[in-house]
Design an enzyme around this catalytic site. Structure first.
Site, PDB file in Angstrom:
ATOM      1  N   GLU A 111      -3.012   2.804   1.840  1.00  0.00           N
ATOM      2  CA  GLU A 111      -2.147   2.078   1.257  1.00  0.00           C
ATOM      3  C   GLU A 111      -0.697   1.889   1.993  1.00  0.00           C
ATOM      4  O   GLU A 111      -0.422   3.067   2.628  1.00  0.00           O
ATOM      5  CB  GLU A 111      -1.673   2.299  -0.114  1.00  0.00           C
ATOM      6  CG  GLU A 111      -0.603   1.620  -0.915  1.00  0.00           C
ATOM      7  CD  GLU A 111      -1.135   0.282  -1.233  1.00  0.00           C
ATOM      8  OE1 GLU A 111      -0.452  -0.239  -2.180  1.00  0.00           O
ATOM      9  OE2 GLU A 111      -1.957  -0.396  -0.760  1.00  0.00           O
ATOM     10  N   ASP A 113      -6.736   3.206  -1.437  1.00  0.00           N
ATOM     11  CA  ASP A 113      -5.463   3.826  -1.228  1.00  0.00           C
ATOM     12  C   ASP A 113      -5.273   4.945  -0.678  1.00  0.00           C
ATOM     13  O   ASP A 113      -4.466   4.966   0.450  1.00  0.00           O
ATOM     14  CB  ASP A 113      -4.725   4.028  -2.861  1.00  0.00           C
ATOM     15  CG  ASP A 113      -4.524   2.710  -3.389  1.00  0.00           C
ATOM     16  OD1 ASP A 113      -4.079   1.379  -2.873  1.00  0.00           O
ATOM     17  OD2 ASP A 113      -4.757   2.506  -4.732  1.00  0.00           O
TER      18      ASP A 113
END
Length: 252
Positions: free
Chosen positions: A80, A108
């Site tokens: 992310e 992420d």
């Protein structure tokens, strides 16, 4: 809300959030609630990886020193915050190296200890509802899901919370602080309710004055959490990290 975000989040997080929004043609000055949500999500991702390393024996350890031992490897790869092209490059490299199944959606984080991708969620609603939405979207048992709320609740795949209780408590405390500071400035209701957000947006567009009481400077508590977002094969350079702060927003 925009002023609140810029004062209460680390500048690097703010910059990454702005880039992410602009990549999708969104304006942080107009979609301020989304701006705040993205900054919050980014910070949680960085806090998730903060202090966690793998030693030479392959064991997960926590090191809170500002100068980690060079022999230690970061437990989590942060995906992310990267632009989509670089993010997929990192994901592909991880899959080729570890043999783990490639996810359909960008996750992420990657956990080198657990050998799994992780999807982090931060919700203003009930955690179980948001968890189910994430699970239905991802449709993969290979990606681990971990949801946090602003009220201190959390939910994870198979009740496996990955991190120790203290590390998760840091994240929950930060989220609760953000909620309290938003509420003290009358921003929380619009952050939670779409209808209230539209009303607030009209009000904000009429008046671009800075929020009263917000100082122009903030103090920093340093933390190794925000590392330079380099490709995973440049891991040896990651310890020369950006120092970041997880700020408690200044009071009025």
């Amino acid at each position: 809300m925009e002023d609140f975000v810029r004062q209460c989040f680390n500048p690097m997080i703010v910059e990454l959030a702005e880039k992410a929004m602009k990549e999708y043609g969104e304006d942080p000055k107009i979609e301020t609630n989304k701006f705040a949500a993205i900054c919050t999500h980014l910070e949680v991702c960085f806090m998730y990886s903060d202090f966690h390393f793998i030693d030479e024996r392959g064991e997960s350890i926590i090191v809170e020193s500002g100068d980690p031992n060079a022999l230690l490897k970061h437990r989590f790869e942060i995906i992310e915050g990267r632009d989509r092209t670089m993010a997929w490059t990192v994901v592909n490299s991880i899959c080729n190296t570890t043999g783990v199944e490639k996810p359909k959606f960008l996750p992420d984080l990657y956990d080198y200890k657990g050998n799994r991708f992780i999807e982090i969620g931060v919700t203003r609603r009930e955690v179980h509802i948001y968890y189910l939405e994430k699970a239905n979207k991802i449709k993969s048992e290979k990606t681990h899901i971990h949801i946090f709320s602003f009220t201190g609740e959390e939910m994870a795949t198979k009740a496996d919370y990955t991190l120790d209780e203290e590390s998760r408590a840091r994240i929950k405390t930060r989220l609760f602080t953000i909620r309290q500071e938003m509420a003290s400035r009358g921003l929380w209701d619009s952050f939670v309710s779409p209808r209230e957000a539209k009303r607030q947006l009209k009000k904000d567009l009429k008046s671009q004055e800075q929020c009263a009481g917000l100082p122009t400077k903030v103090s920093h508590r340093t933390s190794p959490a925000l590392k330079t977002l380099e490709p995973m094969w440049m891991d040896s350079n990651r310890t020369a990290a950006l120092k970041a702060s997880f700020l408690k927003c200044p009071k009025k």
